[in-house]
Each structure stands twice: as C-alpha cells, then as structure tokens.
Design a protein around this motif. Sequence first.
Motif, PDB file in Angstrom:
ATOM      1  N   MET A 157       0.816  -1.096   0.046  1.00 53.06           N
ATOM      2  CA  MET A 157       0.094  -0.080  -0.106  1.00 53.06           C
ATOM      3  C   MET A 157       0.684   1.462   0.092  1.00 53.06           C
ATOM      4  SD  MET A 157      -2.771  -1.262   2.741  1.00 53.06           S
ATOM      5  CE  MET A 157      -3.650   0.536   2.684  1.00 53.06           C
ATOM      6  N   TYR A 158       1.961   1.084   0.622  1.00 51.88           N
ATOM      7  CA  TYR A 158       2.890   2.282   0.735  1.00 51.88           C
ATOM      8  C   TYR A 158       4.255   1.950   0.407  1.00 51.88           C
ATOM      9  CZ  TYR A 158      -1.025   2.756   3.853  1.00 51.88           C
ATOM     10  OH  TYR A 158      -2.187   2.866   4.677  1.00 51.88           O
ATOM     11  N   PRO A 159       4.479   1.956  -0.816  1.00 47.89           N
ATOM     12  CA  PRO A 159       5.811   1.281  -1.236  1.00 47.89           C
ATOM     13  C   PRO A 159       7.005   2.024  -1.145  1.00 47.89           C
ATOM     14  CG  PRO A 159       4.338   2.333  -3.291  1.00 47.89           C
ATOM     15  CD  PRO A 159       3.640   2.450  -2.116  1.00 47.89           C
ATOM     16  N   ASN A 160       6.769   3.423  -0.806  1.00 47.99           N
ATOM     17  CA  ASN A 160       7.932   4.451  -0.396  1.00 47.99           C
ATOM     18  C   ASN A 160       8.133   4.788   0.956  1.00 47.99           C
ATOM     19  OD1 ASN A 160       8.776   4.256  -3.555  1.00 47.99           O
ATOM     20  ND2 ASN A 160       7.260   5.908  -3.627  1.00 47.99           N
ATOM     21  N   ASP A 161       7.434   3.861   1.796  1.00 40.57           N
ATOM     22  CA  ASP A 161       7.334   4.541   3.194  1.00 40.57           C
ATOM     23  C   ASP A 161       7.468   3.391   3.992  1.00 40.57           C
ATOM     24  OD1 ASP A 161       6.677   7.626   2.978  1.00 40.57           O
ATOM     25  OD2 ASP A 161       5.143   6.702   1.617  1.00 40.57           O
ATOM     26  N   SER A 162       8.153   3.423   5.061  1.00 44.18           N
ATOM     27  CA  SER A 162       8.413   2.187   5.984  1.00 44.18           C
ATOM     28  C   SER A 162       7.606   2.549   7.133  1.00 44.18           C
ATOM     29  CB  SER A 162       9.776   2.152   6.383  1.00 44.18           C
ATOM     30  OG  SER A 162       9.846   0.789   7.612  1.00 44.18           O
ATOM     31  N   ILE A 163       6.649   1.698   7.454  1.00 47.76           N
ATOM     32  CA  ILE A 163       5.763   1.961   8.515  1.00 47.76           C
ATOM     33  C   ILE A 163       6.180   0.972   9.751  1.00 47.76           C
ATOM     34  CG2 ILE A 163       3.265   1.998   9.345  1.00 47.76           C
ATOM     35  CD1 ILE A 163       3.829   3.653   6.743  1.00 47.76           C
ATOM     36  N   ALA A 164       6.317   1.460  10.958  1.00 49.94           N
ATOM     37  CA  ALA A 164       6.528   0.807  12.338  1.00 49.94           C
ATOM     38  C   ALA A 164       5.604   0.737  13.054  1.00 49.94           C
ATOM     39  CB  ALA A 164       8.070   1.157  12.831  1.00 49.94           C
ATOM     40  N   VAL A 165       5.207  -0.201  13.710  1.00 49.49           N
ATOM     41  CA  VAL A 165       4.500  -0.336  15.099  1.00 49.49           C
ATOM     42  C   VAL A 165       5.311  -0.490  16.598  1.00 49.49           C
ATOM     43  CG1 VAL A 165       2.578  -1.614  15.806  1.00 49.49           C
ATOM     44  CG2 VAL A 165       2.397  -0.975  13.429  1.00 49.49           C
ATOM     45  N   VAL A 166       4.834   0.247  17.222  1.00 45.57           N
ATOM     46  CA  VAL A 166       5.423   0.120  18.732  1.00 45.57           C
ATOM     47  C   VAL A 166       4.435  -0.653  19.637  1.00 45.57           C
ATOM     48  CG1 VAL A 166       6.563   1.330  20.590  1.00 45.57           C
ATOM     49  CG2 VAL A 166       7.278   1.865  18.196  1.00 45.57           C
ATOM     50  N   ILE A 167       4.790  -1.609  20.374  1.00 49.84           N
ATOM     51  CA  ILE A 167       3.622  -2.102  21.233  1.00 49.84           C
ATOM     52  C   ILE A 167       4.363  -2.371  22.658  1.00 49.84           C
ATOM     53  CG2 ILE A 167       2.220  -4.157  21.674  1.00 49.84           C
ATOM     54  CD1 ILE A 167       2.321  -4.696  18.899  1.00 49.84           C
ATOM     55  N   PRO A 168       4.053  -1.302  23.631  1.00 53.27           N
ATOM     56  CA  PRO A 168       4.515  -1.483  24.909  1.00 53.27           C
ATOM     57  C   PRO A 168       4.028  -2.606  25.584  1.00 53.27           C
ATOM     58  CG  PRO A 168       2.996   0.482  24.855  1.00 53.27           C
ATOM     59  CD  PRO A 168       3.195  -0.138  23.474  1.00 53.27           C
ATOM     60  N   SER A 169       4.672  -3.320  26.083  1.00 52.59           N
ATOM     61  CA  SER A 169       4.206  -4.736  26.794  1.00 52.59           C
ATOM     62  C   SER A 169       4.371  -5.089  28.274  1.00 52.59           C
ATOM     63  CB  SER A 169       5.074  -5.855  26.234  1.00 52.59           C
ATOM     64  OG  SER A 169       4.616  -7.292  26.495  1.00 52.59           O
ATOM     65  N   TYR A 170       3.456  -4.830  28.817  1.00 54.02           N
ATOM     66  CA  TYR A 170       3.416  -4.955  30.501  1.00 54.02           C
ATOM     67  C   TYR A 170       2.120  -5.705  30.859  1.00 54.02           C
ATOM     68  CZ  TYR A 170       4.262  -4.117  35.501  1.00 54.02           C
ATOM     69  OH  TYR A 170       4.698  -4.061  36.718  1.00 54.02           O
ATOM     70  N   ARG A 171       2.189  -7.201  31.316  1.00 49.06           N
ATOM     71  CA  ARG A 171       1.193  -7.929  31.719  1.00 49.06           C
ATOM     72  C   ARG A 171      -0.030  -7.979  30.611  1.00 49.06           C
ATOM     73  NH1 ARG A 171       0.602  -6.307  38.358  1.00 49.06           N
ATOM     74  NH2 ARG A 171       2.532  -7.382  38.805  1.00 49.06           N
ATOM     75  N   VAL A 172       0.604  -8.191  29.512  1.00 49.82           N
ATOM     76  CA  VAL A 172      -0.419  -8.399  28.271  1.00 49.82           C
ATOM     77  C   VAL A 172      -0.244  -9.520  27.689  1.00 49.82           C
ATOM     78  CG1 VAL A 172      -0.913  -5.779  27.958  1.00 49.82           C
ATOM     79  CG2 VAL A 172       1.077  -7.032  26.893  1.00 49.82           C
ATOM     80  N   THR A 173       0.339 -10.590  28.252  1.00 49.66           N
ATOM     81  CA  THR A 173       0.557 -11.870  27.571  1.00 49.66           C
ATOM     82  C   THR A 173      -0.692 -12.715  26.899  1.00 49.66           C
ATOM     83  OG1 THR A 173       0.481 -13.028  29.634  1.00 49.66           O
ATOM     84  CG2 THR A 173       2.808 -12.393  28.838  1.00 49.66           C
ATOM     85  N   ARG A 174      -1.948 -12.471  27.510  1.00 47.07           N
ATOM     86  CA  ARG A 174      -2.950 -13.027  27.136  1.00 47.07           C
ATOM     87  C   ARG A 174      -3.617 -12.701  25.793  1.00 47.07           C
ATOM     88  NH1 ARG A 174      -7.101 -12.309  32.017  1.00 47.07           N
ATOM     89  NH2 ARG A 174      -6.007 -10.409  31.975  1.00 47.07           N
ATOM     90  N   HIS A 175      -3.042 -11.270  25.497  1.00 47.50           N
ATOM     91  CA  HIS A 175      -3.754 -10.538  24.418  1.00 47.50           C
ATOM     92  C   HIS A 175      -2.565 -10.162  23.200  1.00 47.50           C
ATOM     93  CE1 HIS A 175      -7.309  -9.672  26.751  1.00 47.50           C
ATOM     94  NE2 HIS A 175      -6.404  -9.393  27.642  1.00 47.50           N
TER      95      HIS A 175
END
Length: 326
Positions: free
Chosen positions: A1-19
């Motif tokens: 969808m965005y060939p010239n742009d790199s998209i990053a996702v940041v997920i802070p993780s603290y007590r979320v192993t179930r999800h």
Amino acid sequence: MYPNDSIAVVIPSYRVTRHILGVIGGIGPEVTHVFVVDDCCPDKSGAFVREHCKDPRVVVLEHEKNQGVGGAVMTGYQAAIAAGAAVIVKVDGDGQMDPRLIPSFIVPILAGEADYTKGNRFYDLEQLRTMPPLRLLGNAVLSLMSKVSSGYWDIFDPTNGFTAIHADAARHLPFEKISRRYFFETDMLFRLNTLHAVVVDVPMDAVYGDEVSNLKISRIVTEFLAKHFRNFFKRVFYNYYLRNMSLASIELPLGGAMLAFGTVYGLQAWLHSARLGTTTPAGTVMTAALPVLMGVQLILAFLAYDIASVPRRPIHKTIWSRIKHA
C-alpha cells in the motif's frame, strides 16, 4: 500500500501476555517493522513473544527497569527511527485497539495533513454506551484540561493511546523530558504543540474486555491537575513570550491582574461592610466590579486567540523536511 514509506508499530508490553499475540497477528502487511517493548514485565512478555511469535517483522526490546508506558514508547520510537521508519504507530498490547485501523492513522500523515494522529472514541454516540460511566466522566474531565494545557482545542479523548506520528516530528521530541507513566499521552500533546505539530483525531470504537485499568480518579484530580497547570504556563511562556509576542501576550496577564484585583478588593470591602453592619457604597461596588468584568473579557479574548492559533501546517512537510534535505 505504501511502497516508498516504511511503517513501524510500537507495542509497549506489560502484563499483556493474554492478548499480545492476537494484537500482533492482526497487524496488516502495510507494516514493515513491529517493536515489542518489554517494560520489565513480571510475566516475561518479551520472552513469551520470542517463543510464540514467528512473524519476521517482530523485534523484542527489553528494559532492565520498569519505565512506564511513556518510557517504553520512547524506546520504541528511537528503534523505529533508527530502522528508517517514515511513520511510527503506537498500539497497546491489551487488545483494546483494533490493528486493522492502522491505515486510518497512517493515511492523514502520508497525505501531508497531519504530523500526529490519535484515536477518538467519542465520535459515535451509540458506541459510548459500551464505555464504563467512570471512564466516560474521567475522559471528559481530562479532555477539557488537556485542551487548556496542550493548546489543541479541536481534539478530544487525550488519553487515547492509539496514535501515529511522522518520524520527522518524532525525532525532534525531547525524549528525556516526556512523562513516563499515565500522563504520557497528554504530555505528548503539550510537547507537540511546542513544535507547532498538526494533530488530527481518528474516529474509533471503544472496546473493553477483561483488561484492568490502573488509572484512578484521585490521580486525575491531584497529579494530573498539577501537571496540566504546569504545562499550560510553560506553553504560554514558550508560545506567547519566548518565541513570539502578540496582543494576546498582553491580554492574559493584564486580564488576570484586573480579575485578581477586583476580586480581592471586592471581598475586602464586603467583609468590612459586613463587620460594620453597613451597606457597601455604590462607588466601592463599581470599583470592584469593573476590573472583574474587564479582566474576564481580556481572558476570554486571550482564549479566543489561543483557540484560533491551533497549528494547521504539518511541520514534517515544511521546516524539518527542508532541514533534512539542506
């Protein structure tokens, strides 16, 4: 969808192993990097993701000491910038945020309409029925305080953690100064306003499951209120005295001084008359009332100017891009 742009996702993780595996699994192919930041999680969520997640886009980062959601996101931002991401999306790992909405947060930024996008759960009034009443009240109070302290009068739901930011705006944030814990999202808005970044709301549904919120009303009315006052006065100093001066720079202090004088003088006169059992002279009443009325008018004029001064030109399309390519 965005060939010239790199998209990053940041997920802070603290007590979320179930999800968290479900959150990662819902991230679409438009995303090129996923940074899971284990914020010294007692459940060892970082190791859990390494063991059970086979997505090659996923990189797990770990903190030796807990730094709060703000500290985890700042770590993720820095890693995403180093990886060459053009846009950085922050998604919580507790399953409240639908990763399928990520394109809705990215598009306004890549289209040059915003530097920072954030979720707003208040667009659909029918969906608000699913929001617990205490959270609804807390978000309404926080939104009002955030408008005053951040200067973004046209946005709502300031504690919403589903956000996206252009890397050119993110790299100019003072990472070491941004609040590390519950005040993080609101403090981000204040910092973005000092950069004159454009912030846009993205409609989203409110989703609540078996997650547990640690945000207390007592924290809102004590710690949050004090921080909002601090940010408001810092923002006013930065925008109306340090960087620029206008008629509004005079209206606020003059209006505040007149309001204070009229209020104090009027109370003293009223108490004096009450002790003597006499009627306060009309001249004394007018001497107190006139500064109060004029002070209120001047403060309202300042607020009108401040509301009209919400940033409208994305900085990643102007100042920072020229600096980068100079």
